[in-house]
Design an enzyme around this catalytic site. Sequence first.
Site, PDB file in Angstrom:
ATOM      1  N   SER A 131       0.628  -1.242   0.110  1.00 20.50           N
ATOM      2  CA  SER A 131       0.180   0.131   0.020  1.00 20.50           C
ATOM      3  C   SER A 131       0.896   1.289  -0.023  1.00 20.50           C
ATOM      4  CB  SER A 131      -0.958  -0.133   1.201  1.00 20.50           C
ATOM      5  OG  SER A 131      -1.542   1.346   1.290  1.00 20.50           O
ATOM      6  N   TYR A 156      -2.557  -0.164   9.813  1.00 15.18           N
ATOM      7  CA  TYR A 156      -2.669  -0.749   8.660  1.00 15.18           C
ATOM      8  C   TYR A 156      -1.218  -0.678   7.870  1.00 15.18           C
ATOM      9  CZ  TYR A 156      -4.254  -1.092   3.810  1.00 15.18           C
ATOM     10  OH  TYR A 156      -4.208  -1.312   2.251  1.00 15.18           O
TER      11      TYR A 156
END
Length: 339
Positions: A131, A156
């Site tokens: 990501s 995350y």
Amino acid sequence: MDSQETVLVTGAAGFIGFHLCRRLLAEGRRVVGLDTLNDYYDPALKRARLAELPPSPRFSFSQTDIADAAALADVFRAEKPAIVVNLAAQPGVRYSLVNPDAYTRSNLVGFQNLLECCRRHEARHLVYASSSSVYGANRTMPFSVDQNVDHPLSLYAATKKANELSAHAYSHLFGLPTTGLRFFTVYGPWGRPDMATWLFAEAIAAGQPLRLFNNGDLSRDFTYVDDIVEGVARLLDRPARPDPQWSGAAPTPGTSSAPWRVYNIGANSPTPVPRLIALLEEGLGRKARIVLEPMQPGDVPATWADTDALQAAIGYVPATPLETGVARFVDWFRRWRGL
């Protein structure tokens, strides 16, 4: 490409996983899709995506959680995948503030299970979703794989950086070729309801307030899903190789002496978020009721992908302008919502 080889796609009922499965089936690949169909968002959307896949004897689906080591090993034993694409993860920055256990289970335990299965069953390539959030506190634009990513701003992001590190260990120890892709703000038809494009469209269509953080001073490298899938598909048959120029005396972050690589995959074109809103207003024929709010914990003001490394590796050049991509999303959203 060997059409007899099996490609295992985890997160197959998810946004990107669904589009990738459809692309691979169109290419004549044999695909096994795997997903938990959990309720992070409405499972009916996930089932509807699966129902959109063309019926094919070359596709099978298993409702399996990658965090269940025994169940995952059963899938590997039965299907013997040569290539694994891991798109299964607990997504979202803000949700990690309220349910961190979901990220530990799926993004850490689940990814470790996948690495071990790939090693034991001799998969020839693992491609996995990382990501843009791994860039964290970095403010040097555009974000490059040659930059340090040691300052995540959310759990995350930390789990995605951990995936890259774990993959490197397996590439080094066991010669498992692994390729990590740092996705940048993917959008398009059949997207996720928790992502900005869908949230904004929903608010505009319903005449509800649209929350715009950092007082509207945000920009994102919005990347159309077909461009993401194009990059993933091209990489499948190009397993990562050791970089002969890599040196432990002056290590570069994006390559390795092991068969390990990470790439940015994005549009390489940051757009102010208010521009996205304007395009959605145009497509939906309604004005947004914007409420400006301060920056949210874990968020960043801007993202911008330097995709030079991916272009050099596979000739990747994103082909979908934001105006075209948003128009396609709006057409789909209107049909989905019955507008």
